[in-house]
Write a protein that holds these residues in place. Structure first.
Motif: not given
Length: 182
Positions: A114-118
């Protein structure tokens, strides 16, 4: 192992005197496939398995004495299988994949990436782990996450090209010290 941009992957003998080129085409073809010859990152896990990030072919896995295979994604994952610029398997076993334009992905919250949104969606140049810290070098600055908590990563040097500030890391306690150049 040595990486040589655009020229493939080479492995040396124990004396580091002789090198031979490794065929990085997972299909086993003798035809040179440019998609797998530009190696952007290499990580070797505790089992001696080499994980290779390639410029256009995703991630290749080199098993000792067995050859290459793809690190595949499942249909439910949002990770593109291309342009992996950095790859790291952390001390706690989580995998991180940095991309050319889409930022950082990991499997730290489960089995799928999953993409790391931070982390800003930008090129990830490098991933490095030191003690309890994960360093994520991007085109938009440096991120540092403690204890693998990427959601709480601190962002440093976002405007370094515009700033006269420099940062140093004291060796004694791994704390942060800010200084300004005159």
């Amino acid at each position: 192992m040595d990486r040589n941009l655009g020229d493939g992957l080479y492995i040396s003998d124990e004396q580091v005197q002789n090198f031979r080129k490794i065929n990085t085409n997972p299909q086993g073809s003798t035809v040179e496939n440019i998609n797998y010859s530009i190696i952007l990152s290499i990580d070797i896990d505790a089992n001696g398995i080499a994980w290779l990030g390639t410029s256009h072919g995703g991630v290749l896995i080199l098993y000792p004495n067995k050859g290459f295979n793809f690190a595949t994604t499942t249909p439910s994952e949002t990770l593109s299988d291309r342009n992996i610029t950095a790859f790291l398997i952390s001390q706690n076993g989580h995998s991180y994949k940095g991309t050319l334009t889409e930022g950082l992905y990991s499997n730290r919250l489960g089995k799928s990436y999953q993409i790391e949104k931070a982390i800003d969606r930008a090129k990830v140049h490098t991933l490095y782990e030191y003690r309890d810290y994960l360093f994520i070098g991007t085109g938009l600055g440096l991120y540092i996450a403690k204890n693998g908590n990427v959601d709480q990563a601190r962002h440093y040097l976002p405007d370094q090209k515009k700033s006269q500030q420099s940062w140093s890391i004291p060796k004694s306690d791994f704390g942060w010290e800010r200084s300004s150049q005159a």
